[in-house]
Design a protein around this motif. Structure first.
Motif, mmCIF file in Angstrom:
data_model
loop_
_atom_site.group_PDB
_atom_site.id
_atom_site.type_symbol
_atom_site.label_atom_id
_atom_site.label_comp_id
_atom_site.label_asym_id
_atom_site.label_seq_id
_atom_site.Cartn_x
_atom_site.Cartn_y
_atom_site.Cartn_z
ATOM 1 N N ASP A 136 0.838 -1.198 0.000
ATOM 2 C CA ASP A 136 0.000 0.000 0.000
ATOM 3 C C ASP A 136 0.876 1.252 0.000
ATOM 4 O OD1 ASP A 136 0.966 0.183 2.573
ATOM 5 O OD2 ASP A 136 -0.993 0.177 3.531
ATOM 6 N N SER A 137 0.222 2.395 -0.043
ATOM 7 C CA SER A 137 0.944 3.656 -0.154
ATOM 8 C C SER A 137 1.774 3.965 1.098
ATOM 9 C CB SER A 137 -0.018 4.807 -0.455
ATOM 10 O OG SER A 137 -1.023 4.885 0.519
ATOM 11 N N ASP A 138 1.316 3.544 2.256
ATOM 12 C CA ASP A 138 2.103 3.774 3.479
ATOM 13 C C ASP A 138 3.458 3.079 3.386
ATOM 14 O OD1 ASP A 138 0.189 5.345 4.785
ATOM 15 O OD2 ASP A 138 -0.792 3.590 5.647
ATOM 16 N N LEU A 175 5.069 2.187 0.598
ATOM 17 C CA LEU A 175 5.877 2.839 -0.432
ATOM 18 C C LEU A 175 6.436 4.169 0.053
ATOM 19 C CD1 LEU A 175 3.929 2.173 -3.738
ATOM 20 C CD2 LEU A 175 6.145 1.262 -3.053
ATOM 21 N N PHE A 176 5.614 4.938 0.741
ATOM 22 C CA PHE A 176 6.083 6.220 1.260
ATOM 23 C C PHE A 176 7.226 6.003 2.250
ATOM 24 C CE2 PHE A 176 6.072 9.807 4.192
ATOM 25 C CZ PHE A 176 6.174 10.864 3.299
ATOM 26 N N ALA A 228 1.888 -3.264 -6.688
ATOM 27 C CA ALA A 228 1.275 -2.008 -6.250
ATOM 28 C C ALA A 228 0.361 -1.565 -7.387
ATOM 29 C CB ALA A 228 2.323 -0.950 -5.970
ATOM 30 N N VAL A 235 -2.520 2.916 -5.957
ATOM 31 C CA VAL A 235 -1.564 3.026 -4.847
ATOM 32 C C VAL A 235 -0.403 3.924 -5.256
ATOM 33 C CG1 VAL A 235 0.145 1.738 -3.499
ATOM 34 C CG2 VAL A 235 -2.186 0.881 -3.707
ATOM 35 N N LEU A 236 0.084 3.771 -6.482
ATOM 36 C CA LEU A 236 1.169 4.626 -6.961
ATOM 37 C C LEU A 236 0.724 6.089 -7.020
ATOM 38 C CD1 LEU A 236 2.629 2.368 -9.783
ATOM 39 C CD2 LEU A 236 3.529 2.722 -7.475
ATOM 40 N N GLN A 237 -0.492 6.325 -7.492
ATOM 41 C CA GLN A 237 -1.020 7.689 -7.554
ATOM 42 C C GLN A 237 -1.179 8.282 -6.155
ATOM 43 O OE1 GLN A 237 -4.642 7.434 -9.798
ATOM 44 N NE2 GLN A 237 -3.587 6.885 -11.688
ATOM 45 N N GLU A 238 -1.697 7.488 -5.230
ATOM 46 C CA GLU A 238 -1.879 7.971 -3.856
ATOM 47 C C GLU A 238 -0.529 8.297 -3.216
ATOM 48 O OE1 GLU A 238 -4.142 6.744 0.276
ATOM 49 O OE2 GLU A 238 -3.571 5.143 -1.095
ATOM 50 N N THR A 239 0.454 7.451 -3.442
ATOM 51 C CA THR A 239 1.781 7.690 -2.891
ATOM 52 C C THR A 239 2.369 8.981 -3.452
ATOM 53 O OG1 THR A 239 2.107 5.301 -2.682
ATOM 54 C CG2 THR A 239 4.072 6.692 -2.531
ATOM 55 N N THR A 283 0.703 11.510 -4.556
ATOM 56 C CA THR A 283 -0.060 12.618 -3.983
ATOM 57 C C THR A 283 0.427 12.941 -2.579
ATOM 58 O OG1 THR A 283 -2.006 12.068 -5.298
ATOM 59 C CG2 THR A 283 -2.375 13.392 -3.314
#
Length: 65
Positions: free
Chosen positions: A6-8, A10-11, A40, A44-48, A50
């Motif tokens: 998830d984006s968490d 990846l961040f 991913a 998820v890539l877009q959210e990360t 953002t």
């Protein structure tokens, strides 16, 4: 094995100053091998991107993408 991230995650992996960066690196090192497929979604890539853009600016978000 297929592993969905998830984006968490990846961040934390992408940002060295994140409080969870070391833990994310450790987990990814354990998961990264030819037997695993790390997935991913495009959302998820877009959210990360953002989140990175919001917190750090557009250039770091572009670098991430």
């Amino acid at each position: 094995m297929k592993i969905i991230i998830d984006s968490d995650a990846l961040f934390a992996l992408h940002m060295a100053l994140d409080a969870h960066h070391s833990e994310a690196e450790s987990i990814f090192r354990k998961l990264y091998n030819p037997e695993n497929e790390i997935i991913a979604s495009n959302l998820v890539l877009q959210e990360t991107a953002t989140i990175i853009s919001y917190r750090l600016g557009q250039m770091p978000a572009i670098d991430f993408l």
